[in-house]
Design an enzyme around this catalytic site. Sequence first.
Site, PDB file in Angstrom:
ATOM      1  NE  ARG A 236      -4.300  -1.276   0.095  1.00 50.93           N
ATOM      2  CZ  ARG A 236      -4.460  -2.333  -0.711  1.00 50.93           C
ATOM      3  NH1 ARG A 236      -3.514  -2.675  -1.551  1.00 50.93           N
ATOM      4  NH2 ARG A 236      -5.589  -3.019  -0.695  1.00 50.93           N
ATOM      5  CG  ASP A 260       1.058  -2.686  -8.526  1.00 49.16           C
ATOM      6  OD1 ASP A 260       0.819  -2.201  -9.653  1.00 49.16           O
ATOM      7  OD2 ASP A 260       0.312  -3.529  -7.988  1.00 49.16           O
ATOM      8  CD  GLU A 265      -3.201   2.912  -5.531  1.00 40.60           C
ATOM      9  OE1 GLU A 265      -4.210   2.329  -5.946  1.00 40.60           O
ATOM     10  OE2 GLU A 265      -2.269   2.334  -4.980  1.00 40.60           O
ATOM     11  CG  HIS A 283      -3.432  -1.058  -6.939  1.00 40.30           C
ATOM     12  ND1 HIS A 283      -3.839  -0.380  -5.826  1.00 40.30           N
ATOM     13  CD2 HIS A 283      -3.385  -2.359  -6.569  1.00 40.30           C
ATOM     14  CE1 HIS A 283      -4.025  -1.221  -4.830  1.00 40.30           C
ATOM     15  NE2 HIS A 283      -3.758  -2.439  -5.263  1.00 40.30           N
ATOM     16  N   GLY A 285      -1.495  -5.533  -8.893  1.00 47.58           N
ATOM     17  CA  GLY A 285      -1.149  -6.720  -8.094  1.00 47.58           C
ATOM     18  C   GLY A 285      -2.005  -7.945  -8.362  1.00 47.58           C
ATOM     19  CB  SER A 286      -5.269  -8.917  -7.315  1.00 47.51           C
ATOM     20  OG  SER A 286      -6.073  -7.755  -7.501  1.00 47.51           O
TER      21      SER A 286
HETATM   22  C1  GLV Z   1      -5.120  -5.350  -3.684  1.00 47.66           C
HETATM   23  O1  GLV Z   1      -4.385  -4.424  -3.624  1.00 47.66           O
HETATM   24  C2  GLV Z   1      -5.775  -5.938  -2.572  1.00 47.66           C
HETATM   25  O2  GLV Z   1      -5.605  -5.491  -1.428  1.00 47.66           O
HETATM   26  O3  GLV Z   1      -6.530  -6.897  -2.792  1.00 47.66           O
END
Ligand code: GLV
Length: 317
Positions: A236, A260, A265, A283, A285-286
């Site tokens: 984060r 990321d 944001e 961002h 990540g997922s």
């Molecule tokens: C992504 O950043 C999450 O916290 O799922």
Amino acid sequence: MKKILITRRLLRTCEDKAKEIFNADLNLNDELYSQQKLIELSKGCDGILSSLTDKLDAETINKLPDSIKIISNFAVGFGNIDLDAAKNKGIAVTNTPDVLTDATAEIGILLILGACRRASEGIESARQGGWKWSADYLIGKQLTGSRLGILGMGRIGQKIAKIAKSLGMIIHYHNRSKLSEDKEQGATYHDNLKSLLSVSDVLSVCCPASKETVDMINKETLEYLPKGAVVTNVARGDIIEDEAMIDALDRRKVYAVGLDVYKNEPNLNPGYLKHKSAFILPHLGSATKDTRTAMANLAIDNLDEYFKTGDCQNKVN
Ligand code: GLV
């Protein structure tokens, strides 16, 4: 049938699943609801399926209708939600752990590679064409043999450690507590941040954002790093004090960053943009189909479990 508000679009199959189980209000335009609109749209609902873009601070939570019993966050992080305010109002908050570990760790590794091997500059040069190869052209830092400091050795940190180790990195970590040997996989534990940073040629920030971790990487702690360290953040933005980091890049105390996630944001601090050595992603990540599907399905299952049993294994408050 319970009524829920889904604040952002999900992948189609997941919205279909939600509609089979609940009377689900969808956000077909994927509009970013203001706090006021979110409160209004929650009227008559039993639960909210929120996203990390929804700022559910204490003021917003206190104004939610009393019918709301659960906020199921479509994320593993829940820094966008005031957990105490929710608890005081009798609202359970849940998250989506485990299912995004692999995808997020992959981006964590991409940040390390991208920052160490000067990928931003390389991509720009390749797109422009006509670069002049030479023995010292875009020389970066090699991962093999470098020390990787992992701040926050939870599920994502452990997966990053595993991949980084296979790339020949030497793993160190700092966590609230030391892990068991099978989870440590040969990594060296540091019981304080200073000790970890002082051996981190590359730092990977993997800890959750909380009151304790906000601005943990700041003007003072950055000085503990070896000169020319690389800093990456897959967790984060709140954990890094941007001005201090940009100053460290200016002074070349920090060689490169791989980011990321950002404070505020999607408006990242423009100071990062002037640094060619900043390898920055929006961002992601997922962001794989498998993972986003699994996350949404888990967020839906969390609601279902809570409505059926009054509890949920992924409750975080
Ligand atoms: C992504 O950043 C999450 O916290 O799922």
